[in-house]
Design a protein around this motif. Structure first.
Motif, PDB file in Angstrom:
ATOM      1  N   ALA A   1       0.868  -1.176   0.000  1.00  0.00           N
ATOM      2  CA  ALA A   1       0.000   0.000   0.000  1.00  0.00           C
ATOM      3  C   ALA A   1       0.903   1.223   0.000  1.00  0.00           C
ATOM      4  O   ALA A   1       2.074   1.147   0.398  1.00  0.00           O
ATOM      5  N   ASN A   2       0.371   2.345  -0.425  1.00  0.00           N
ATOM      6  CA  ASN A   2       1.171   3.573  -0.474  1.00  0.00           C
ATOM      7  C   ASN A   2       1.122   4.275   0.884  1.00  0.00           C
ATOM      8  O   ASN A   2       0.632   5.400   1.019  1.00  0.00           O
ATOM      9  N   GLU A   3       1.676   3.600   1.898  1.00  0.00           N
ATOM     10  CA  GLU A   3       1.635   4.111   3.271  1.00  0.00           C
ATOM     11  C   GLU A   3       2.773   5.107   3.528  1.00  0.00           C
ATOM     12  O   GLU A   3       3.853   5.002   2.937  1.00  0.00           O
ATOM     13  N   LYS A   4       2.522   6.019   4.435  1.00  0.00           N
ATOM     14  CA  LYS A   4       3.567   6.964   4.833  1.00  0.00           C
ATOM     15  C   LYS A   4       4.658   6.219   5.584  1.00  0.00           C
ATOM     16  O   LYS A   4       4.380   5.373   6.426  1.00  0.00           O
ATOM     17  N   THR A   5       5.910   6.531   5.281  1.00  0.00           N
ATOM     18  CA  THR A   5       7.021   5.819   5.893  1.00  0.00           C
ATOM     19  C   THR A   5       7.704   6.666   6.964  1.00  0.00           C
ATOM     20  O   THR A   5       7.424   7.858   7.108  1.00  0.00           O
ATOM     21  N   TYR A   6       8.608   6.035   7.665  1.00  0.00           N
ATOM     22  CA  TYR A   6       9.348   6.718   8.735  1.00  0.00           C
ATOM     23  C   TYR A   6      10.208   7.854   8.200  1.00  0.00           C
ATOM     24  O   TYR A   6      10.627   8.739   8.954  1.00  0.00           O
ATOM     25  N   ARG A   7      10.461   7.859   6.880  1.00  0.00           N
ATOM     26  CA  ARG A   7      11.281   8.915   6.271  1.00  0.00           C
ATOM     27  C   ARG A   7      10.448  10.126   5.861  1.00  0.00           C
ATOM     28  O   ARG A   7      10.991  11.132   5.409  1.00  0.00           O
ATOM     29  N   GLY A   8       9.110  10.007   5.976  1.00  0.00           N
ATOM     30  CA  GLY A   8       8.248  11.106   5.585  1.00  0.00           C
ATOM     31  C   GLY A   8       7.747  11.016   4.158  1.00  0.00           C
ATOM     32  O   GLY A   8       6.921  11.819   3.735  1.00  0.00           O
TER      33      GLY A   8
END
Length: 262
Positions: A64-71
């Motif tokens: 899924a196009n989830e927000k990652t820890y890198r922003g």
């Protein structure tokens, strides 16, 4: 005598090669487990990939196009090399809906209410018909092809494992088989790490996973302070190998675990 000595040395060297390759699956395994990973926040994505490569096993990933820890987001160009490498290594991939869209409840006329976690409609409860749900699944496949020149497997997983017969039927009509996980396959990486420490999660999974089970973990999770990988993952793989498990890819004709979820 010299000929016998050469044969003996060759045998020793060959045995040594097998010992050094102890991470690989052995031909003697008589049970199968299916490791699966949902995207999550991607904070341990590279760690998971390294462990799978070191242990010489394959897994199935739901994107899924989830927000990652890198922003950024998991299907951004910045993550393209990561997905390309996994695809090159022979792992399998399914849809987790593009905007990580949670099932809320059934709607009228065979529709469903869903709540996207990301995207322009994030946080809104929206009525989806079949065409809208198919689009959510297809968007992942389209983006994956753009990044890797490969297509997804015809499988998907609803975020949170939350479904209804109506939603499952929609996925079937879109051409995607829903893949849940076995009760023992819930690896607990999203649980509170104080109440569910890695040591206990490792012991439980190593003991309880059965032949044919599908597991579920994430490539990073916001809610856990003590990361599940690498603390649990590599030792779990080693323990399952010692119990005689091979590691399979999805989809599979075995459906004893495919329709179970949390």
């Amino acid at each position: 005598m010299k000929h016998n000595t050469i044969i003996h040395l060759a045998a020793v060297l060959l045995l040594g090669c097998f010992s050094l390759n102890g991470n690989a699956q052995t031909a003697s395994c008589n049970k199968t487990v299916y490791l699966t990973f949902d995207t999550g926040n991607m904070s341990v994505a590279n760690t998971v990939a390294e462990i799978l490569k070191r242990q010489d096993i394959k897994a199935t990933f739901f994107l899924a196009n989830e927000k990652t820890y890198r922003g950024d987001f998991a299907l951004d160009e910045t993550w393209k090399p990561f997905w390309q490498e996994l695809a090159k290594e022979g792992h399998h991939f399914g849809s987790h809906t593009y905007d990580h869209t949670y099932f809320v409840k059934d709607g009228p006329k065979g529709q469903v209410f869903e709540k996207p976690q990301f995207g322009s409609k994030a946080g809104e409860t929206i009525l989806y018909n079949e065409a809208a749900m198919c689009k959510e699944m297809y968007r992942v496949d389209q983006r994956f092809q753009e990044m890797t020149n490969q297509t997804l497997q015809k499988i998907w997983r609803a975020p949170g494992g939350k479904t209804s017969p109506t939603l499952i039927r929609m996925g079937d009509m879109c051409g995607y088989q829903h893949i849940g996980w076995a009760p023992a396959g819930f690896l607990g990486d999203e649980l509170n790490s104080d109440k569910h420490p890695n040591k206990l999660l490792l012991e439980k999974a190593s003991r309880d996973i059965k032949d044919g089970d599908i597991t579920m973990a994430h490539l990073g999770i916001w809610s856990r302070k003590d990361p599940w990988a690498p603390a649990v993952l590599e030792q779990l793989i080693v323990n399952l190998k010692q119990r005689g498990f091979c590691f399979g890819l999805l989809p599979t004709t075995h459906k004893n675990s495919a329709d179970q979820s949390k």
